[in-house]
Design a protein around this motif. Structure first.
Motif, PDB file in Angstrom:
ATOM      1  N   SER A 339       0.794  -1.199   0.036  1.00  0.00           N
ATOM      2  CA  SER A 339       0.057  -0.120  -0.033  1.00  0.00           C
ATOM      3  C   SER A 339       0.933   1.292  -0.075  1.00  0.00           C
ATOM      4  N   PRO A 340       0.227   2.547  -0.111  1.00  0.00           N
ATOM      5  CA  PRO A 340       0.960   3.741  -0.086  1.00  0.00           C
ATOM      6  C   PRO A 340       1.879   3.469   1.063  1.00  0.00           C
ATOM      7  N   VAL A 341       2.718   4.361   1.324  1.00  0.00           N
ATOM      8  CA  VAL A 341       3.435   4.738   2.494  1.00  0.00           C
ATOM      9  C   VAL A 341       3.275   6.320   3.173  1.00  0.00           C
ATOM     10  N   ALA A 342       3.071   6.173   4.206  1.00  0.00           N
ATOM     11  CA  ALA A 342       2.877   7.526   4.795  1.00  0.00           C
ATOM     12  C   ALA A 342       4.233   8.347   4.730  1.00  0.00           C
ATOM     13  N   ARG A 343       4.110   9.621   4.500  1.00  0.00           N
ATOM     14  CA  ARG A 343       5.525  10.295   4.781  1.00  0.00           C
ATOM     15  C   ARG A 343       5.664  11.159   6.172  1.00  0.00           C
ATOM     16  N   PRO A 344       7.027  10.886   6.374  1.00  0.00           N
ATOM     17  CA  PRO A 344       7.377  11.466   7.809  1.00  0.00           C
ATOM     18  C   PRO A 344       7.160  12.849   7.664  1.00  0.00           C
ATOM     19  N   ARG A 345       6.852  13.455   9.088  1.00  0.00           N
ATOM     20  CA  ARG A 345       6.809  15.126   9.004  1.00  0.00           C
ATOM     21  C   ARG A 345       8.034  15.627   8.539  1.00  0.00           C
ATOM     22  N   TRP A 346       8.136  17.084   8.229  1.00  0.00           N
ATOM     23  CA  TRP A 346       9.082  17.763   7.844  1.00  0.00           C
ATOM     24  C   TRP A 346      10.374  17.694   8.790  1.00  0.00           C
ATOM     25  N   TYR A 347      10.214  17.471  10.000  1.00  0.00           N
ATOM     26  CA  TYR A 347      11.489  17.595  10.782  1.00  0.00           C
ATOM     27  C   TYR A 347      12.064  16.056  10.976  1.00  0.00           C
ATOM     28  N   ALA A 348      11.586  15.326   9.978  1.00  0.00           N
ATOM     29  CA  ALA A 348      12.297  13.824   9.952  1.00  0.00           C
ATOM     30  C   ALA A 348      12.474  13.463   8.469  1.00  0.00           C
ATOM     31  N   GLU A 349      12.385  14.508   7.757  1.00  0.00           N
ATOM     32  CA  GLU A 349      13.049  14.187   6.264  1.00  0.00           C
ATOM     33  C   GLU A 349      14.442  13.879   6.243  1.00  0.00           C
ATOM     34  N   GLY A 350      15.081  13.382   5.197  1.00  0.00           N
ATOM     35  CA  GLY A 350      16.436  13.260   5.121  1.00  0.00           C
ATOM     36  C   GLY A 350      17.414  14.090   5.360  1.00  0.00           C
ATOM     37  N   ASP A 351      17.286  15.222   4.493  1.00  0.00           N
ATOM     38  CA  ASP A 351      18.135  16.459   4.896  1.00  0.00           C
ATOM     39  C   ASP A 351      18.224  16.968   6.182  1.00  0.00           C
ATOM     40  N   MET A 352      16.971  16.990   7.055  1.00  0.00           N
ATOM     41  CA  MET A 352      16.908  17.304   8.300  1.00  0.00           C
ATOM     42  C   MET A 352      17.592  16.363   9.363  1.00  0.00           C
ATOM     43  N   LEU A 353      17.508  14.928   8.957  1.00  0.00           N
ATOM     44  CA  LEU A 353      18.034  14.061   9.765  1.00  0.00           C
ATOM     45  C   LEU A 353      19.685  14.207   9.780  1.00  0.00           C
ATOM     46  N   VAL A 354      19.996  14.538   8.428  1.00  0.00           N
ATOM     47  CA  VAL A 354      21.416  14.550   8.336  1.00  0.00           C
ATOM     48  C   VAL A 354      21.862  15.917   8.985  1.00  0.00           C
ATOM     49  N   ALA A 355      21.313  16.960   9.040  1.00  0.00           N
ATOM     50  CA  ALA A 355      21.659  18.139   9.611  1.00  0.00           C
ATOM     51  C   ALA A 355      21.694  17.964  11.014  1.00  0.00           C
ATOM     52  N   LEU A 356      20.694  17.178  11.863  1.00  0.00           N
ATOM     53  CA  LEU A 356      20.636  16.984  13.170  1.00  0.00           C
ATOM     54  C   LEU A 356      21.799  15.861  13.535  1.00  0.00           C
ATOM     55  N   LEU A 357      22.170  15.094  12.829  1.00  0.00           N
ATOM     56  CA  LEU A 357      23.377  14.328  13.285  1.00  0.00           C
ATOM     57  C   LEU A 357      24.691  14.917  13.188  1.00  0.00           C
ATOM     58  N   VAL A 358      24.931  15.867  12.253  1.00  0.00           N
ATOM     59  CA  VAL A 358      26.043  16.735  12.221  1.00  0.00           C
ATOM     60  C   VAL A 358      26.017  17.449  13.506  1.00  0.00           C
ATOM     61  N   THR A 359      24.807  18.086  13.685  1.00  0.00           N
ATOM     62  CA  THR A 359      24.780  19.307  14.998  1.00  0.00           C
ATOM     63  C   THR A 359      25.227  18.227  16.227  1.00  0.00           C
ATOM     64  N   ILE A 360      24.742  17.116  16.263  1.00  0.00           N
ATOM     65  CA  ILE A 360      25.074  16.090  17.480  1.00  0.00           C
ATOM     66  C   ILE A 360      26.345  15.909  17.465  1.00  0.00           C
TER      67      ILE A 360
END
Length: 497
Positions: A339-360
């Motif tokens: 079935s169609p897959v639900a999208r994560p919210r904006w704060y959990a998109e790929g670019d945001m997660l990369v930015a978060l990991l760099v900040t961490i």
């Protein structure tokens, strides 16, 4: 003091679990309720006049060059020695991967040629094929160049040349065949049918369930598969093949192995039948091969009945395009819909997660870098107050270790799943260890918080004694808090919701 720490830690874990549950999206696949009626376990496709079994002819091979738009590829032609008259032909369309004729479809191409069918396996064009970019329409146009070349070879009947697609190739073959009478027939083997994103979620869910992972790991599926991956690209992941299938008017042979956990074996056949019926096409045949995997192989070898049936179906056309039994073989089983897959919210998109990991990473490096600089400069005065360094270090190290182990755990479990293996110690024990390290980080954070607060209230002592100590405290707290939030998002902490 111990009761206070225990109670606060439990509350913090509950809040983190609730945060992970509310962050979304959830994962609740829809059960597959539709069924397909298998008429007989015998997959044999009736022999008609003029058909010849596998092994009738010796086979000779040659290599030709296929000119594409802006490139060229080599292709191997396999021909029956001594076959008379014009022969049917098949062009093979690769699934995912590099697609070289030296390795792909060797058994299938040789078997069909030995039954009198001229086969062609072109190398996949790789200069336009990457993990990040794939254009299935452009790939279809490239493979059509091979169809045209095969149609023009001596001894080949140009009106009886079809295409064979496997796995990813089944997103390409319908594009080639839609509204195109030059393609005489199609063979769809292990067809995904749904867009690649849906297919990936279905396959991951199926593999992980077979491996026996905790339900919390399954909830991570839409949060990974549903996201926009870092750096953009991957537009093909939402490619919809259905409009092309609905314009296929050629006879189609639909093939699945019942041991293929990655494909929607029931849904796929039903969808293709429905789509070609939309085109007014009554010529479809479905075959299921017992225990066969994604490549229609059993114990590493291509199923002999599959080869026999495919050769008979091709040679018997057009009569075999709608001959009974329409659906035959082993009973397939599909537990959930793709079935169609639900999208994560904006704060959990790929670019945001990369930015978060760099900040961490930067935040957690502040403390060790500051300590090293102070040592090199000869400073011996403690930068942090007594009782602060140990819980601060434990909190940071255990949070980082939990996340690192979580990533390793996913990779190990994925390897087990793809190889159809189970290991309770790794699957259950590994997940328990990931959670334990996360819990240790929470407890250490609570201990740190009480020590800082008690120091201020009772002794009027600050947690940091120097500017460097203040930066150590801020960096470690920021990095650890972000890591714990990230771990919560990936369901490491149990949710009561």
């Amino acid at each position: 003091m111990r009761y206070r720490i225990a109670l606060t830690s439990a509350l913090a874990v509950v809040l983190l679990g609730a945060l992970g549950a509310l962050a979304g999206p959830g994962w609740d696949p829809v059960p597959m309720t539709a069924t397909i009626d298998v008429e007989t376990p015998d997959t044999t496709i009736g022999q008609s006049q003029g058909t010849e079994p596998i092994g009738t002819y010796d086979v000779v091979t040659s290599v030709v060059t296929v000119r594409l738009n802006g490139a060229s590829v080599e292709a191997q032609i396999s021909e029956p020695v001594g076959a008379r008259g014009l022969r049917p032909g098949v062009v093979f369309v690769h699934g995912a991967g590099t697609g070289k004729f030296t390795r792909a479809f060797r058994t299938q191409a040789h078997a069909l040629a030995s039954a009198g069918v001229v086969t062609m396996v072109p190398n996949k064009r790789l200069d336009t094929y990457t993990t990040r970019h794939r254009d299935y329409v452009a790939m279809a146009n490239d493979y059509l160049r091979s169809v045209e070349l095969l149609r023009g070879l001596p001894g080949v009947d140009p009106d009886r040349v079809g295409v064979f697609g496997e796995s990813e190739g089944c997103w390409i073959v319908p594009v080639m065949a839609a509204d195109n009478p030059r393609v005489a027939f199609t063979i769809l083997t292990a067809a995904p049918v749904v867009p690649p994103r849906q297919q990936a979620a279905f396959a991951v869910d199926s593999y992980l369930r077979n491996t026996g992972v905790p339900v919390e790991v399954l909830r991570a599926i839409p949060r990974t598969v549903g996201m926009e991956l870092p750096g953009g690209g991957f537009g093909y992941i939402d490619f919809d093949v259905e409009p092309f299938q609905q314009r296929m008017r050629q006879p189609v042979l639909i093939v699945y192995g019942t041991g293929d956990a990655a494909m929607p074996t029931v849904q796929g056949a039903l969808q293709i039948i429905d789509d070609v019926s939309t085109a007014g096409n009554p010529d479809w045949t479905v075959r299921y091969y017992k225990g066969a995997d994604h490549g229609i192989k059993v114990d590493g070898k291509v199923d002999r009945d599959f080869l026999r049936d495919m050769a008979a179906w091709i040679q018997g056309l057009p009569a075999t395009g709608h001959a009974d039994p329409r659906v035959a073989g082993a009973e397939p089983h599909q537990r959930f819909l793709a079935s169609p897959v639900a999208r994560p919210r904006w704060y959990a998109e790929g670019d945001m997660l990369v930015a978060l990991l760099v900040t961490i990473g930067i935040s957690l490096l502040v403390a060790p870098v500051t300590w090293l600089v102070r040592r090199l400069r000869g400073h011996r005065t403690p930068a942090l107050s007594e009782g602060v360094p140990v819980p601060l270090a434990v909190m940071s190290v255990s949070a980082a270790s939990s996340f690192a182990l979580f990533v390793v755990y996913l990779l190990v479990v994925a390897n087990l799943a793809q190889n159809y293996r189970t290991n309770a110690l790794v699957v259950q024990g590994g997940w328990l260890l990931v959670r334990l390290l996360g819990l240790i980080s929470v407890v250490a954070g609570v201990v740190l918080a009480y020590r800082v607060l008690d120091g201020r209230r009772r002794r009027h002592v600050r947690a940091s004694r120097t500017v460097g100590g203040r930066w150590c405290l801020i960096g470690s707290l920021t990095g650890s808090a972000m890591l714990l939030t990230l771990l919560a998002y990936w369901n490491v902490f149990p949710a009561l919701l």
